[in-house]
Scaffold this motif. Structure first.
Motif, mmCIF file in Angstrom:
data_model
loop_
_atom_site.group_PDB
_atom_site.id
_atom_site.type_symbol
_atom_site.label_atom_id
_atom_site.label_comp_id
_atom_site.label_asym_id
_atom_site.label_seq_id
_atom_site.Cartn_x
_atom_site.Cartn_y
_atom_site.Cartn_z
ATOM 1 N N CYS A 14 -2.891 2.194 -8.679
ATOM 2 C CA CYS A 14 -3.307 3.421 -8.011
ATOM 3 C C CYS A 14 -4.734 3.701 -8.452
ATOM 4 O O CYS A 14 -4.981 4.023 -9.626
ATOM 5 C CB CYS A 14 -2.391 4.584 -8.386
ATOM 6 N N VAL A 15 -5.688 3.559 -7.539
ATOM 7 C CA VAL A 15 -7.098 3.699 -7.904
ATOM 8 C C VAL A 15 -7.650 5.077 -7.553
ATOM 9 O O VAL A 15 -8.723 5.452 -8.032
ATOM 10 C CB VAL A 15 -7.955 2.598 -7.245
ATOM 11 N N LEU A 50 -4.104 2.673 -2.999
ATOM 12 C CA LEU A 50 -3.522 1.623 -3.823
ATOM 13 C C LEU A 50 -4.294 0.333 -3.619
ATOM 14 O O LEU A 50 -4.727 0.025 -2.500
ATOM 15 C CB LEU A 50 -2.050 1.393 -3.456
ATOM 16 N N GLU A 51 -4.433 -0.421 -4.688
ATOM 17 C CA GLU A 51 -5.151 -1.699 -4.620
ATOM 18 C C GLU A 51 -4.261 -2.778 -5.218
ATOM 19 O O GLU A 51 -3.871 -2.706 -6.383
ATOM 20 C CB GLU A 51 -6.462 -1.617 -5.388
ATOM 21 N N GLY A 52 -3.922 -3.777 -4.387
ATOM 22 C CA GLY A 52 -3.021 -4.829 -4.829
ATOM 23 C C GLY A 52 -3.429 -6.183 -4.300
ATOM 24 O O GLY A 52 -4.559 -6.368 -3.826
ATOM 25 N N HIS A 87 -4.837 -0.119 0.274
ATOM 26 C CA HIS A 87 -3.993 0.562 1.251
ATOM 27 C C HIS A 87 -4.018 2.054 0.935
ATOM 28 O O HIS A 87 -4.148 2.461 -0.215
ATOM 29 C CB HIS A 87 -2.544 0.075 1.188
ATOM 30 N N LYS A 88 -3.858 2.851 1.937
ATOM 31 C CA LYS A 88 -3.790 4.297 1.760
ATOM 32 C C LYS A 88 -2.433 4.804 2.223
ATOM 33 O O LYS A 88 -1.822 4.240 3.142
ATOM 34 C CB LYS A 88 -4.909 4.990 2.544
ATOM 35 N N LEU A 89 -1.960 5.833 1.569
ATOM 36 C CA LEU A 89 -0.738 6.478 2.013
ATOM 37 C C LEU A 89 -0.786 7.947 1.625
ATOM 38 O O LEU A 89 -1.602 8.376 0.804
ATOM 39 C CB LEU A 89 0.514 5.825 1.426
ATOM 40 N N ARG A 90 0.079 8.690 2.225
ATOM 41 C CA ARG A 90 0.195 10.131 1.988
ATOM 42 C C ARG A 90 1.547 10.391 1.326
ATOM 43 O O ARG A 90 2.587 9.935 1.826
ATOM 44 C CB ARG A 90 0.102 10.877 3.315
#
Length: 544
Positions: free
Chosen positions: A193-194, A207-209, A214-217
């Protein structure tokens, strides 16, 4: 065990309100994060868990591997913590008898450390602070006659025996993650989680993987980052209004262990009192070894994951063990070491050994809900997770009933193999017999190892195999392709270290060349990266 919903019968994840991809984002894939994910998902909330490394990569795979009340905490008047932990012992032992079992501890009496009457009082309290059904009570023993006296120096003539339990800590984390996933949670490893930006209605998460950013709410965030919990609040989580989210401080205390060739052949463990008023354990480990630990050294720095055992710690553990064992333990005996960093809540105690091992759940509802987990110990993870899920429900205004007290962990329900349960340790032996009867070609050592690792789910590993050749190529002694594929597909294993040091401890038993072969196989059979079309189909909301 009481009747609880199975993963297929549990509350199905409810749809999150418009604009939210999930109800709760959990940061941290250690025992607390995975336990909370399991509990929340079982109550029907949609959950995403992210872990920056592998599951149980740090503190949760580096414990002394005990399910215990903490006998020494009685001296610090931590009666509430000890009682809570003692209440959890048998709940946990019954939930997963393949990875947890009762263990008897021998305390040789050294009159220079503590008088016998004090030990008797402490053990009486330990026996009676919580109800026991499985674990036998404490008693005094004559070490000149008891089997546990043989490896000790002849000066030790008297001792005490009491009960606690042993756990495969890293597998405990994975079993919680499996149960969470099967109840609808999405578990993302190697995913950091950045950024987490909060407003009144929710959290915008980045999030970075392995597949990029990726982005989420999310409606709520649970900070279960362990040693990184404070730094997450100070550096990643950002409130829209500029308020400070970090209100607590952690003390990071390193606990190191050494593993040596087996010192004794009986099945008891030892607890040794040291002149500095600390204790260490010497525990039967992986059949061929003895585990000795732990130390308590406060550390500082920005990367708790980089902590390693120091030579002074090795010397300390060797010296203290050698005070008791007839054959001295030396540096040359050490075949493996590991260190874990305990994130203890700063209570202004001067002695790291005296810092409380209890946990604190801190809620922040000045905007979208935030729950931070401070401290804790592996024995109380289930109760911590239950309390955390209760609090998340309160913050979301959606109270839902607890369910994990009496529930099995993945593979823990042996009844389809053995019928009605009796004692967890006896049930496991019956299960091993049933496994050998069903797969007589499997072999005793391999069958027992698979039974220990996977419990009642071992048939998912073996699949339709009817002979050893059906398990695929032997990648390393006792490790076959079919099991490696299972670990990749079902348990998030991506590297040789994931397999050899967390999903199992086969690394202790294999030569360097064999360990390298496992790593090469995992690399060669890694899942290919997603293409752009597949990436567009990624959804972070829990799947029903």
């Amino acid at each position: 065990m009481s009747a609880v919903p199975s993963s297929s019968q549990a509350n199905s994840p409810t749809a999150s309100p418009a604009g939210a991809d999930c109800d709760v984002l959990i940061v941290g894939g250690g025992i607390n994060g995975c336990g909370i994910a399991r509990d929340l998902a079982g109550r029907g909330w949609s959950v995403v868990l992210c872990e920056q490394d592998d599951l149980a990569s740090h503190t949760s795979s580096s414990s002394t591997k005990l399910i215990h009340g903490g006998l020494r905490y009685l001296e610090y008047y931590e009666f509430g913590l000890v009682r809570k932990a003692l209440q959890e012992r048998e709940v946990l032992l019954k939930s997963a008898p393949h990875i947890m079992w009762p263990l008897r501890f021998v305390m040789p009496h050294d009159p220079a450390m503590r008088p016998a009457w004090m030990i008797r009082i402490g053990l009486f309290m330990y026996d009676h602070l919580a109800h026991r059904e499985v674990l036998p009570p404490s008693r005094g023993i004559d070490l000149r006659e008891h089997v546990a006296g043989a490896p000790l120096k002849k000066d030790f003539r008297r001792g005490f025996v009491y009960s606690d339990g042993w756990v495969d800590d890293a597998r405990l984390v994975v079993l919680n993650a499996i149960d969470a996933r099967e109840r609808g949670a999405r578990v993302l490893t190697r995913t950091r989680c950045v950024a987490a930006l909060r407003d009144a209605q929710g959290w915008d998460i980045t999030l970075e993987g392995p597949q990029g950013r990726h982005k989420l709410r999310a409606r709520a965030v649970v900070n279960a980052a362990g040693p990184w919990a404070e730094s997450f609040l100070r550096g990643v989580a950002r409130p829209a209004a500029g308020e400070a989210l970090a209100t607590k401080s952690l003390r990071l205390v390193k606990g190191s262990h050494i593993v040596v060739p087996r010192i004794f052949t009986h099945d008891h463990a030892y607890i040794f009192q040291n002149p500095d008023k600390r204790i260490i354990f010497a525990i039967p480990y992986q059949d061929s070894f003895t585990l000795i630990g732990t130390t308590d050294i406060e550390i500082e720095g920005d990367d708790p994951g980089a902590s390693r055992i120091g030579q002074d710690e090795i010397d300390y553990l060797c010296t203290q063990a050698s005070r008791y064992f007839a054959k001295p333990v030396t540096r040359a005996d050490v075949v493996w070491t590991y260190s874990g960093v305990r994130p203890l809540l700063d209570d202004a105690s001067g002695d790291p050994s005296a810092v409380t091992r209890d946990y604190l759940l801190e809620s922040n509802t000045s905007a979208a809900p935030l729950l931070s987990v401070w401290g804790g110990k592996i024995t109380t993870f289930r109760k911590l997770a239950e309390d955390a899920a209760d609090e998340v429900g309160r913050m979301l205004g959606e109270a839902r009933p607890a369910w994990t007290d009496g529930a099995f962990l993945a593979g823990g329900d042996l009844s389809p193999w053995i019928g009605a349960a009796s004692r967890p340790d006896a049930d496991f032996e019956r299960f091993v017999d049933a496994l050998h009867a069903r797969y007589p070609w499997l072999g005793g050592m391999l069958g027992r190892r698979l039974a220990r690792a996977y419990g009642a789910r071992v048939d998912r590993v073996i699949g339709d195999a009817k002979s050893m050749s059906d398990l695929g190529a032997q990648v390393a002694p006792g490790l076959y392709e079919r099991e490696l594929r299972y670990l990749q597909n079902e348990e998030w294993a991506m590297s040789g270290d994931d397999v050899l040091w967390r999903r199992s401890k086969l690394g202790l038993h294999l030569a360097r060349e064999a360990r390298a072969q496992v790593d090469q196989w995992m690399t060669a059979h890694a899942a290919p990266p997603m293409n752009e079309s597949q990436m567009k189909e990624v959804r972070f909301a829990a799947q029903p």
